[in-house]
Scaffold this motif. Structure first.
Motif, short mmCIF file in Angstrom:
data_model
loop_
_atom_site.label_atom_id
_atom_site.label_comp_id
_atom_site.label_asym_id
_atom_site.label_seq_id
_atom_site.Cartn_x
_atom_site.Cartn_y
_atom_site.Cartn_z
N GLY A 1 8.20 -11.15 45.75
CA GLY A 1 7.51 -11.93 44.72
C GLY A 1 6.17 -11.28 44.41
N HIS A 2 6.21 -10.10 43.81
CA HIS A 2 5.02 -9.25 43.65
C HIS A 2 4.39 -9.32 42.27
CE1 HIS A 2 6.30 -6.37 47.17
NE2 HIS A 2 5.98 -7.59 47.58
N MET A 3 4.78 -10.29 41.46
CA MET A 3 4.30 -10.34 40.07
C MET A 3 4.49 -8.99 39.38
SD MET A 3 1.09 -12.74 39.26
CE MET A 3 1.08 -14.49 39.63
N ASP A 4 5.64 -8.36 39.59
CA ASP A 4 5.93 -7.12 38.86
C ASP A 4 5.82 -7.39 37.37
OD1 ASP A 4 7.65 -5.36 41.10
OD2 ASP A 4 7.88 -7.53 41.30
N PRO A 5 5.14 -6.52 36.61
CA PRO A 5 5.00 -6.75 35.16
C PRO A 5 6.36 -6.94 34.47
CG PRO A 5 3.63 -4.91 35.87
CD PRO A 5 4.42 -5.32 37.06
N GLU A 6 7.37 -6.20 34.93
CA GLU A 6 8.69 -6.29 34.29
C GLU A 6 9.29 -7.69 34.47
OE1 GLU A 6 7.90 -4.19 36.72
OE2 GLU A 6 7.66 -2.25 35.71
N ILE A 7 9.06 -8.27 35.66
CA ILE A 7 9.59 -9.62 35.91
C ILE A 7 8.85 -10.65 35.06
CG2 ILE A 7 9.62 -11.46 37.66
CD1 ILE A 7 11.90 -9.71 38.13
N ILE A 8 7.54 -10.50 34.97
CA ILE A 8 6.76 -11.45 34.15
C ILE A 8 7.20 -11.34 32.68
CG2 ILE A 8 4.45 -12.25 33.51
CD1 ILE A 8 5.13 -12.54 36.52
N ASN A 9 7.49 -10.12 32.23
CA ASN A 9 8.01 -9.96 30.86
C ASN A 9 9.31 -10.75 30.68
OD1 ASN A 9 5.87 -8.28 30.42
ND2 ASN A 9 7.06 -6.37 30.52
N TYR A 10 10.18 -10.70 31.67
CA TYR A 10 11.43 -11.47 31.57
C TYR A 10 11.15 -12.97 31.58
CZ TYR A 10 14.62 -7.53 31.72
OH TYR A 10 15.32 -6.41 31.39
N ILE A 11 10.22 -13.40 32.43
CA ILE A 11 9.89 -14.83 32.47
C ILE A 11 9.36 -15.28 31.11
CG2 ILE A 11 8.32 -16.54 33.51
CD1 ILE A 11 8.64 -15.03 36.17
N CYS A 12 8.56 -14.41 30.46
CA CYS A 12 8.03 -14.74 29.13
C CYS A 12 9.15 -15.00 28.12
CB CYS A 12 7.14 -13.60 28.61
SG CYS A 12 5.54 -13.50 29.42
N GLN A 13 10.31 -14.39 28.36
CA GLN A 13 11.43 -14.57 27.41
C GLN A 13 12.12 -15.93 27.56
OE1 GLN A 13 14.26 -11.31 27.59
NE2 GLN A 13 12.64 -9.78 27.79
N ILE A 14 11.85 -16.64 28.66
CA ILE A 14 12.54 -17.91 28.90
C ILE A 14 11.75 -19.06 28.28
CG2 ILE A 14 13.54 -19.43 30.64
CD1 ILE A 14 13.38 -17.07 32.63
N ASP A 15 12.43 -19.88 27.50
CA ASP A 15 11.80 -21.06 26.88
C ASP A 15 11.89 -22.21 27.88
OD1 ASP A 15 10.64 -22.74 25.06
OD2 ASP A 15 12.50 -23.11 23.95
N ALA A 16 10.80 -22.46 28.59
CA ALA A 16 10.84 -23.37 29.73
C ALA A 16 10.04 -24.64 29.49
CB ALA A 16 10.30 -22.67 30.98
N ALA A 17 10.31 -25.67 30.29
CA ALA A 17 9.51 -26.89 30.29
C ALA A 17 8.26 -26.71 31.14
CB ALA A 17 10.33 -28.06 30.82
N CYS A 18 8.36 -25.84 32.15
CA CYS A 18 7.23 -25.59 33.04
C CYS A 18 7.53 -24.31 33.82
CB CYS A 18 7.04 -26.77 34.00
SG CYS A 18 5.64 -26.62 35.13
N TYR A 19 6.51 -23.50 34.05
CA TYR A 19 6.66 -22.30 34.88
C TYR A 19 5.91 -22.56 36.19
CZ TYR A 19 7.70 -20.26 30.31
OH TYR A 19 8.22 -20.02 29.06
N ILE A 20 6.61 -22.41 37.31
CA ILE A 20 5.99 -22.66 38.61
C ILE A 20 5.90 -21.34 39.37
CG2 ILE A 20 6.19 -23.89 40.80
CD1 ILE A 20 8.16 -25.23 37.88
N PHE A 21 4.69 -20.98 39.80
CA PHE A 21 4.48 -19.73 40.54
C PHE A 21 4.22 -20.03 42.01
CE2 PHE A 21 4.21 -16.10 37.63
CZ PHE A 21 4.41 -16.77 36.42
N ASP A 22 5.07 -19.49 42.87
CA ASP A 22 4.91 -19.65 44.32
C ASP A 22 5.14 -18.30 44.98
OD1 ASP A 22 4.59 -20.71 46.83
OD2 ASP A 22 6.58 -21.63 46.93
N CYS A 23 4.48 -17.27 44.43
CA CYS A 23 4.74 -15.89 44.85
C CYS A 23 3.69 -15.34 45.80
CB CYS A 23 4.82 -15.00 43.62
SG CYS A 23 3.40 -15.19 42.53
N PHE A 24 2.57 -16.07 45.99
CA PHE A 24 1.44 -15.46 46.71
C PHE A 24 1.72 -15.10 48.17
CE2 PHE A 24 -0.31 -17.91 43.12
CZ PHE A 24 -0.72 -16.82 42.36
N PRO A 25 2.63 -15.80 48.88
CA PRO A 25 2.93 -15.35 50.25
C PRO A 25 3.47 -13.92 50.32
CG PRO A 25 3.72 -17.60 49.94
CD PRO A 25 3.29 -17.10 48.59
N ASN A 26 3.98 -13.39 49.22
CA ASN A 26 4.47 -11.99 49.21
C ASN A 26 3.42 -10.99 48.74
OD1 ASN A 26 8.03 -12.33 48.33
ND2 ASN A 26 6.98 -12.51 50.28
#
Lengths: 347, 347
Positions: free
Chosen positions: B212-237
């Motif tokens: 869960g490294h906040m890779d830019p490529e993954i965030i780009n994919y998340i941006c493509q999803i039309d969501a009700a809420c985005y939850i980030f729980d990546c900091f332990p990685n």
């Protein structure tokens, strides 16, 4: 030059050797074993092998409920252990089946501190480091569904380790796979272990997976244990005929052998599909009705007999099992809450 | 004589064939997959393979969060599935890693109904029988730490099965092994799945174990999803440097792409030994302080950004993990309670 080299070597050797933990045999600190002449880390005496059904004897070699209980001022704690069978199940984590589980007491509360992950039959692992060098009370729980050939506790060389002897009588749990700890994630989450921590009592875990049949030989052994309370949670392993045939007779033996010690009966929890499958629901309720009828008959003569009403445990399994019947850490915690209250009430 | 034999054979064949379930491809009923051009039961589009770090791509083939969502009036439900890797871990039950998990809705509540135990790579199993023939809503959760080659749902021949389409946008979870479901006992107990049932929402599980490294490529994919809420729980990685380097930049991309959609940050939970080992405690709190500082800076410009305060999740891991950090069903249920409240508050 040569002198300073000597000093350097001396310094390095002290430093290096100081980093190596000193290991102590955990058998010096064990509780949860009711019989002195039991095989290492085992739950029944060696002579029982010839008396018991083979599966019960084999399960008695599982170290469920056995725990090292000690005080140490160690700044780091290591463990080294070898299991008997290297047993695996598909619906229970290896850490619960054949792992080790360390708890520490801080103030009045017990905290989970580290888990020994069993990658193979023999394992060595540091569980905690960087502790302040103060004496603390620990419980190191042994595998639930495997036995131990050996277990050693390693601490930094400056530290001391001492056995803790409890003054109060233990709680004795007789039951099934669920009592034995199926299917919690690590040994400290079996419900008898949780209750033991909450009530500050030694616990004897006599859960025998698939074999909580109230065998007369097992009840005879339970009669030999001087307990604070006997808890029966064996009915999920007994069908209606077996309940009718054995429960009253076997309970009477115990109630008469220990007329002042509370005996607490736990009815069947409802399997999760029982709320949708009438066949499962009806079988469970018929067994519970029979157990309740036996309880009502016996309690007239035996004031030390108690029973948890089904309605107080009907929530325990709901989302609290891995497979509909075997409790996860969530279900086990719920069972410990209800049962713990009843045990306290019985005292 | 011959005629009555014919009738007998006809009767027997109807009876026997009637007992055989009819199997439907579960791919007709799936939710939890945000990208249409993903491989079967997978979490990212096929083209991502060339863009992503290899471990992230491999983990995207794990079916965490993918679930068949359907209505059926079946009186019994069977499943047949084959996993991709037959993956094992020592601190997580096989049922959670590569098992299936069936829930049913009764009134407004979801109930756990049955678990598909994965004895080998390919398995066939009846999950429930004796249901009344009424239409009910089901969720069948796919493996958390393995992928699927195939999954079929079997029902009695008289029954019908229909896909359920949700009208509301999904909840998207981005995170670590814990988000992916490590180490719950079965797929329905991963905290995103619990939250999905409690809030009646589809959930997209983008937890990538150890990655869960906040890779830019993954965030780009998340941006493509039309969501009700985005939850980030990546900091332990993420270590402190990675948090400083990536968090603000990557969050800004999402906050600007979806200015009206809530984004919820979750700080690190405290590893259980962190309460005793200052090195672990300090590292966790330094990272959480950095995350909080980034949150404070960003929230001035982005009103859709929210953060759960650490003090509200400090109890989550206490006795709630298998190994100090990976949540069991107990810890996962606690996380779902806190996070679910925050998600509702964000709407």
């Amino acid at each position: 030059m040569r002198k300073s080299l000597c000093f350097l070597l001396l310094f390095l050797s002290v430093f290096l050797f100081a980093a190596e933990p000193v290991f102590y045999d955990a058998q010096l600190y064990l509780e949860g074993m009711a019989f002195e002449d039991a095989p290492p880390f085992s739950r029944l005496p060696a002579v029982a092998e010839d008396l018991l059904r083979k599966p019960v004897w084999n399960l008695s070699r599982n170290s469920a409920g056995v725990a090292a209980h000690f005080i140490t001022d160690a700044t780091e704690i290591h463990i080294q252990w070898e299991v008997l069978n290297n047993f695996h199940m598909v619906h229970m984590a290896g850490t619960g089946i054949r792992g080790l589980d360390l708890y520490v007491k801080e103030g009045k509360q017990w905290f989970h501190l580290g888990t020994g992950k069993p990658y193979q039959a023999g394992n060595k692992r540091r569980l905690i480091k960087n502790l302040t060098a103060e004496p603390r009370e620990y419980l190191l729980y042994c595998p639930l569904y495997d036995g131990l050939k050996s277990l050693y506790i390693g601490i930094n060389p400056e530290a001391e380790i001492t056995e803790i002897k409890r003054s109060e009588k233990p709680l004795v749990f007789y039951g099934t796979s669920i009592t034995q700890g199926g299917c919690v994630s690590r040994p400290g989450m079996a419900y008898p272990a949780i209750i033991g921590r909450n009530l500050e009592r030694e616990t004897i875990n006599l859960g025998f997976s698939g074999n909580g049949h109230m065998d007369p030989e097992i009840i005879n052994y339970i009669c030999q244990i001087d307990a604070a309370c006997y808890i029966f949670d064996c009915f999920p392993n007994m069908d209606l005929e077996m309940i009718k045939d054995r429960t009253e007779r076997e309970l009477k033996k115990l109630l008469e052998a220990h007329p002042k010690t509370p005996v607490l009966l736990t009815p069947n929890i409802m399997e999760e599909d029982g709320w949708f499958d009438p066949e499962i629901y009806n079988a469970c309720m018929a067994e519970n009705a029979e157990v309740a009828a036996i309880y009502e008959r016996l309690k007239k003569d035996y004031k030390n007999l108690h029973m948890i009403p089904f309605k107080q445990i009907r929530h325990v399994a709901v989302e609290g099992t891995v497979d509909g019947i075997h409790l996860t850490d969530l279900g086990s915690m719920r069972m410990a809450e209800v049962m713990g209250k009843w045990i306290k009430r019985c005292f």
